[in-house]
Structures are given as structure tokens and as C-alpha cells.
Scaffold this motif. Structure first.
Motif, PDB file in Angstrom:
ATOM      1  N   ARG A   5     -10.473   2.891 -45.888  1.00 49.86           N
ATOM      2  CA  ARG A   5     -11.461   3.260 -46.900  1.00 49.86           C
ATOM      3  C   ARG A   5     -11.211   4.711 -47.285  1.00 49.86           C
ATOM      4  O   ARG A   5     -10.663   5.488 -46.493  1.00 49.86           O
ATOM      5  CB  ARG A   5     -12.882   3.081 -46.385  1.00 49.86           C
ATOM      6  CG  ARG A   5     -13.342   4.128 -45.388  1.00 49.86           C
ATOM      7  CD  ARG A   5     -14.784   3.887 -44.935  1.00 49.86           C
ATOM      8  NE  ARG A   5     -15.351   5.050 -44.264  1.00 49.86           N
ATOM      9  CZ  ARG A   5     -15.267   5.313 -42.975  1.00 49.86           C
ATOM     10  NH1 ARG A   5     -14.602   4.480 -42.179  1.00 49.86           N
ATOM     11  NH2 ARG A   5     -15.820   6.403 -42.466  1.00 49.86           N
ATOM     12  N   ASP A  18     -13.639   7.592 -48.524  1.00 46.63           N
ATOM     13  CA  ASP A  18     -15.022   7.960 -48.812  1.00 46.63           C
ATOM     14  C   ASP A  18     -15.085   8.849 -50.050  1.00 46.63           C
ATOM     15  O   ASP A  18     -14.138   9.574 -50.370  1.00 46.63           O
ATOM     16  CB  ASP A  18     -15.638   8.690 -47.619  1.00 46.63           C
ATOM     17  CG  ASP A  18     -15.841   7.772 -46.421  1.00 46.63           C
ATOM     18  OD1 ASP A  18     -15.895   6.547 -46.623  1.00 46.63           O
ATOM     19  OD2 ASP A  18     -15.942   8.282 -45.293  1.00 46.63           O
ATOM     20  N   ASP A  72     -20.270  12.209 -48.231  1.00 42.81           N
ATOM     21  CA  ASP A  72     -20.700  11.967 -46.853  1.00 42.81           C
ATOM     22  C   ASP A  72     -22.179  11.611 -46.788  1.00 42.81           C
ATOM     23  O   ASP A  72     -22.801  11.636 -45.721  1.00 42.81           O
ATOM     24  CB  ASP A  72     -20.412  13.186 -45.969  1.00 42.81           C
ATOM     25  CG  ASP A  72     -21.065  14.473 -46.491  1.00 42.81           C
ATOM     26  OD1 ASP A  72     -21.828  14.405 -47.478  1.00 42.81           O
ATOM     27  OD2 ASP A  72     -20.803  15.532 -45.897  1.00 42.81           O
ATOM     28  N   PRO A 122     -25.546   9.168 -46.878  1.00 42.45           N
ATOM     29  CA  PRO A 122     -25.813   7.805 -46.395  1.00 42.45           C
ATOM     30  C   PRO A 122     -25.908   6.813 -47.556  1.00 42.45           C
ATOM     31  O   PRO A 122     -26.182   7.190 -48.696  1.00 42.45           O
ATOM     32  CB  PRO A 122     -27.152   7.944 -45.667  1.00 42.45           C
ATOM     33  CG  PRO A 122     -27.805   9.144 -46.278  1.00 42.45           C
ATOM     34  CD  PRO A 122     -26.686  10.081 -46.638  1.00 42.45           C
ATOM     35  N   ALA A 131     -17.374   2.684 -50.884  1.00 36.61           N
ATOM     36  CA  ALA A 131     -18.015   3.940 -50.505  1.00 36.61           C
ATOM     37  C   ALA A 131     -19.524   3.900 -50.696  1.00 36.61           C
ATOM     38  O   ALA A 131     -20.271   4.536 -49.942  1.00 36.61           O
ATOM     39  CB  ALA A 131     -17.422   5.089 -51.313  1.00 36.61           C
ATOM     40  N   GLN A 155     -19.761  -3.586 -43.030  1.00 40.70           N
ATOM     41  CA  GLN A 155     -18.356  -3.581 -42.642  1.00 40.70           C
ATOM     42  C   GLN A 155     -17.604  -2.300 -42.984  1.00 40.70           C
ATOM     43  O   GLN A 155     -16.552  -2.022 -42.422  1.00 40.70           O
ATOM     44  CB  GLN A 155     -17.634  -4.761 -43.297  1.00 40.70           C
ATOM     45  CG  GLN A 155     -18.143  -6.118 -42.855  1.00 40.70           C
ATOM     46  CD  GLN A 155     -17.395  -7.264 -43.511  1.00 40.70           C
ATOM     47  OE1 GLN A 155     -16.168  -7.244 -43.631  1.00 40.70           O
ATOM     48  NE2 GLN A 155     -18.137  -8.269 -43.962  1.00 40.70           N
ATOM     49  N   ARG A 156     -18.124  -1.507 -43.905  1.00 39.80           N
ATOM     50  CA  ARG A 156     -17.342  -0.386 -44.445  1.00 39.80           C
ATOM     51  C   ARG A 156     -16.886   0.583 -43.361  1.00 39.80           C
ATOM     52  O   ARG A 156     -15.752   1.060 -43.376  1.00 39.80           O
ATOM     53  CB  ARG A 156     -18.102   0.347 -45.550  1.00 39.80           C
ATOM     54  CG  ARG A 156     -19.402   0.994 -45.130  1.00 39.80           C
ATOM     55  CD  ARG A 156     -20.039   1.757 -46.287  1.00 39.80           C
ATOM     56  NE  ARG A 156     -19.171   2.788 -46.796  1.00 39.80           N
ATOM     57  CZ  ARG A 156     -19.060   3.997 -46.258  1.00 39.80           C
ATOM     58  NH1 ARG A 156     -19.754   4.296 -45.158  1.00 39.80           N
ATOM     59  NH2 ARG A 156     -18.247   4.892 -46.773  1.00 39.80           N
ATOM     60  N   THR A 157     -17.751   0.894 -42.395  1.00 35.92           N
ATOM     61  CA  THR A 157     -17.371   1.867 -41.375  1.00 35.92           C
ATOM     62  C   THR A 157     -16.420   1.284 -40.338  1.00 35.92           C
ATOM     63  O   THR A 157     -15.857   2.035 -39.531  1.00 35.92           O
ATOM     64  CB  THR A 157     -18.614   2.438 -40.672  1.00 35.92           C
ATOM     65  OG1 THR A 157     -19.399   1.351 -40.151  1.00 35.92           O
ATOM     66  CG2 THR A 157     -19.451   3.254 -41.644  1.00 35.92           C
ATOM     67  N   ALA A 158     -16.233  -0.024 -40.352  1.00 38.82           N
ATOM     68  CA  ALA A 158     -15.247  -0.633 -39.451  1.00 38.82           C
ATOM     69  C   ALA A 158     -13.822  -0.375 -39.944  1.00 38.82           C
ATOM     70  O   ALA A 158     -12.873  -0.471 -39.157  1.00 38.82           O
ATOM     71  CB  ALA A 158     -15.500  -2.133 -39.335  1.00 38.82           C
ATOM     72  N   ASN A 195     -11.062   5.554 -41.926  1.00 37.82           N
ATOM     73  CA  ASN A 195     -11.104   6.511 -43.031  1.00 37.82           C
ATOM     74  C   ASN A 195      -9.690   7.064 -43.239  1.00 37.82           C
ATOM     75  O   ASN A 195      -9.099   7.620 -42.320  1.00 37.82           O
ATOM     76  CB  ASN A 195     -12.092   7.629 -42.677  1.00 37.82           C
ATOM     77  CG  ASN A 195     -12.211   8.680 -43.746  1.00 37.82           C
ATOM     78  OD1 ASN A 195     -11.212   9.242 -44.191  1.00 37.82           O
ATOM     79  ND2 ASN A 195     -13.434   8.975 -44.151  1.00 37.82           N
ATOM     80  N   ASP A 216      -9.277  10.861 -42.488  1.00 36.61           N
ATOM     81  CA  ASP A 216      -9.306  11.132 -41.052  1.00 36.61           C
ATOM     82  C   ASP A 216      -7.970  10.776 -40.408  1.00 36.61           C
ATOM     83  O   ASP A 216      -7.424  11.541 -39.607  1.00 36.61           O
ATOM     84  CB  ASP A 216     -10.423  10.333 -40.378  1.00 36.61           C
ATOM     85  CG  ASP A 216     -11.814  10.885 -40.682  1.00 36.61           C
ATOM     86  OD1 ASP A 216     -11.903  12.030 -41.167  1.00 36.61           O
ATOM     87  OD2 ASP A 216     -12.792  10.177 -40.434  1.00 36.61           O
TER      88      ASP A 216
END
Length: 368
Positions: free
Chosen positions: A166, A168, A171, A173, A298, A352-355, A358, A361
Motif C-alpha cells: 500500500r 499511504d 497518516d 485515521p 488509503a 485489510q489495508r494495514t495487513a 507500507n 516503510d
């Protein structure tokens, strides 16, 4: 720490905006970085025709779809004197780390590798779409082995039906779906292309719209149920801001009947302003460009897909639908534009997005 060079294109915003997002997020991590836009290295008369082509493709989507099927040898448009100056600068500064988002840069990267040696370079070819888009297909026709020399990386992988990374946008929420107004963001990408103009009449019977328009003549601005937004027509992606020496996100603003457009010129923006509409929307109604997939993931905003620009965009739509993140416009229409069909898509995106790792990162970990 060596400077990272992000090789982008301003021909459309699908490569340009992800490049600036990468730049901003690397700067936040204290990584020296520069975005370089390809159109600054094409001959003047060819650059002058870009605005003309942009308008033609906005007015005639069928023409745009035909044009993208015909790969051209972009070397006929390259200003090699300007490229020579660029390569001299890279050589003097010992530039070694590159991320290329447009296939047009392959020819210039190959020229540079002949000077400094291919083993000295660390080049990632970052594919924003889930399969090769026209600039990459075009260079593959003339340089079929380019991918053997550089590292390839997809954000979205149609062949394996997965999200690899992903990217982003902010940042902040995710905005809860139930607290979002009953509005939809409708756009046709950076050039205002696609069939979105033809859908407004039936959509406005159901919902209020945030319409991203290409020209004030596209719509009747007196309909105050909707909001109209536009990129400043005098802004060009290949122009840098003179005060910062950097490329900027598009000057974007609301357009109201009888008032001059209020374009925002925030040279310190860390993301594109259209995203501020999309993160609040119940859905994005658009052709399936790769940059729109980035925005959807995002913001956890489902996409209702209009006609694709080409096979690569159709693959984008097919992937998003397969993953439960989007729906075709026709399917949604057959369900009477039901919000109940969209809620599970938002929930899947949010869950699912945070799985997905990044990309910045992972890139920064590699740099370190």
C-alpha cells in the motif's frame, strides 16, 4: 545518505501524484530525494502539443482508448541535449538510487548505466497499475529485455490477484463510513477522461456529488446540490515552484457559478487535495486508474468502476472487484445504486489495508 531519485511523468497524474507522495514521505524520514519529471526532457514542440492532446482525449474517450493501443517510440521526442546535462549532473552527484514510475525513463537509465556501469546502480521499476500500462508496454516493444537489468516491483499484482504494497496518502485515521455524508466523488483522472460525464444525470437522482471537472463548460454549475472541483488549467506538472525548487501537487479548488475559481496553492502540501473529498465519500466513481486504487486503499473508500482506459485499467478493476474492494457501475446500477452493496466493500478495505506492507516503510528499511 545518498539522494534517491524518483523518475516520474506529468503526461497524466497517475504517475505524478504517487511520485510526490513517495517524495513527501521520504522527506519526512530525513531521506534526501528528488522527483524528476520526464516532460522536461522532451523537445519543445512535442511538449507544446500535450495540452492539445489532453483536451482531445477529454472530449473523446474513444479516441484516447485507440491512441493508447498504439505504442510509440518516445525516443523521437527526447531532447538529448537536455538529457546530457541531466546525466552529467547525476554523474557529478554520484546518483545511484532510482525509482522509475514511467517506462519512458528506461532509455535514459540505459544511457546512464553505460556511463557508470549497471552494477553501480540500484533501480526499481515501480508499477502503479496491476499490469503493464502503455508507457511500459511501449518501451517493451523496442527494448524487450529492459526488465532483466532493473528490479521490478508491483504495488498491485493482477496476475497473482493480490496487493503487494500500500502507499499511504496521509497518516490520518480512516473516516468511519456511517459518519460520511451521502456524497460520491466522481472524476475522470488527471485528464478528465472517461464516461463519468454521461453518468451524472442518473446519479444525481440518488445522491449529491463532488464532481472533479476538466473545464467549467462540462457542467451546469448552477446545480447547488453538487460541488464542483477543478485543477487550475494554468498548472503543469513539469513546472517546479520557484520558491522551493520542487514539483507541487496540483493547484486544486472549488468552482462555483458566478465566482472565480478558488484554487489552493499550498506549496507545502503533503498530499493531493482531491483525496480530502475521497476520504469523506461513500464511494469513488471513476475509471480504474492505478492511482485511484492507491486512494481507495488509503481512505477505505470503495470504487464504483466506469469504463477502463485500456487493458491495464480493466485488470485494475477486475482485481479490486475480486478482492471485494470495488464494484462495476453496471452492477451497482442494477441494484438501484444501493448503499448496502458498498458498506461491505468499505469494511473489507478498512479491515485489510494495514495487513498490506507500507511501501515507503519497506523502502526506507532497505535504504537503512
Amino acid at each position: 545518505m545518498e539522494k534517491k531519485t524518483i523518475l516520474s511523468s506529468g503526461f497524466g497524474l497517475g504517475f505524478y501524484i504517487p511520485a510526490l507522495l513517495l517524495e513527501q514521505q521520504l522527506i519526512a524520514r530525513q531521506q534526501p530525494v528528488e522527483v524528476v519529471v520526464f516532460e522536461n526532457f522532451i523537445v519543445g514542440d512535442k511538449k507544446g502539443k500535450i495540452a492539445e492532446s489532453r483536451f482531445d482525449y477529454h472530449k473523446n474517450f474513444a479516441l484516447a482508448r485507440i491512441a493508447q493501443k498504439m505504442p510509440i517510440d518516445i525516443r523521437d521526442s527526447i531532447d538529448f541535449d537536455a538529457v546530457e546535462e541531466l546525466l552529467q549532473t547525476w554523474e557529478q552527484e554520484k546518483r545511484r538510487e532510482f525509482i522509475a514510475l514511467s517506462g519512458h525513463w528506461i532509455y535514459i537509465l540505459d544511457m546512464y548505466s553505460e556511463r557508470v556501469g549497471i552494477d553501480a546502480l540500484d533501480v526499481t521499476l515501480l508499477y502503479v497499475d496491476s499490469e503493464l500500462s502503455p508507457s511500459w508496454k511501449g518501451v517493451k516493444k523496442y527494448v524487450p529485455d529492459y526488465s532483466t537489468r532493473y528490479r521490478e516491483q508491483y504495488l498491485f499484482d493482477a496476475a497473482n490477484e493480490r496487493v503487494c504494497f500500500r502507499l499511504d496518502v496521509t497518516d490520518e485515521p480512516i473516516v468511519p463510513y456511517e459518519s460520511r455524508p451521502y456524497r460520491f466523488t466522481v472524476h475522470g483522472g488527471g485528464w478528465g477522461m472517461g464516461t463519468y460525464l454521461a453518468k451524472v444525470e442518473e446519479l444525481e437522482r440518488e445522491y449529491a456529488l463532488d464532481l472533479s471537472i476538466y473545464h467549467e463548460s462540462d457542467f451546469d454549475l448552477s446545480n447547488t446540490n453538487h460541488r464542483y472541483w477543478m485543477v487550475d488549467p494554468t498548472w503543469e506538472a513539469w513546472q517546479k515552484d520557484p520558491s522551493t525548487g520542487r514539483h507541487t501537487f496540483p493547484r486544486f479548488g472549488e468552482v462555483r457559478a458566478g465566482e472565480p475559481p478558488a484554487f489552493v496553492n499550498d506549496i507545502h502540501a503533503t498530499h493531493h487535495h482531491l483525496f480530502d473529498n475521497m476520504k469523506q465519500a461513500k464511494g469513488i466513481i471513476s475509471k480504474p486508474g492505478g492511482s485511484t486504487l492507491i486512494d481507495s486503499l488509503a481512505s477505505a473508500t470503495p470504487i464504483i468502476f466506469l469504463d477502463a482506459f485500456g487493458p491495464h485499467e480493466q485488470k485494475n478493476a477486475d482485481l479490486w472487484i475480486k478482492l471485494g474492494f470495488g464494484i462495476s457501475y453496471e452492477t451497482w446500477k442494477q441494484a438501484d445504486f444501493s448503499l448496502e452493496l458498498l458498506q461491505p466493500l468499505h469494511e473489507a478495505l478498512a479491515a485489510q489495508r494495514t495487513a498490506f506492507p507500507n511501501y515507503v516503510d519497506a523502502l526506507f528499511d532497505t535504504i537503512k
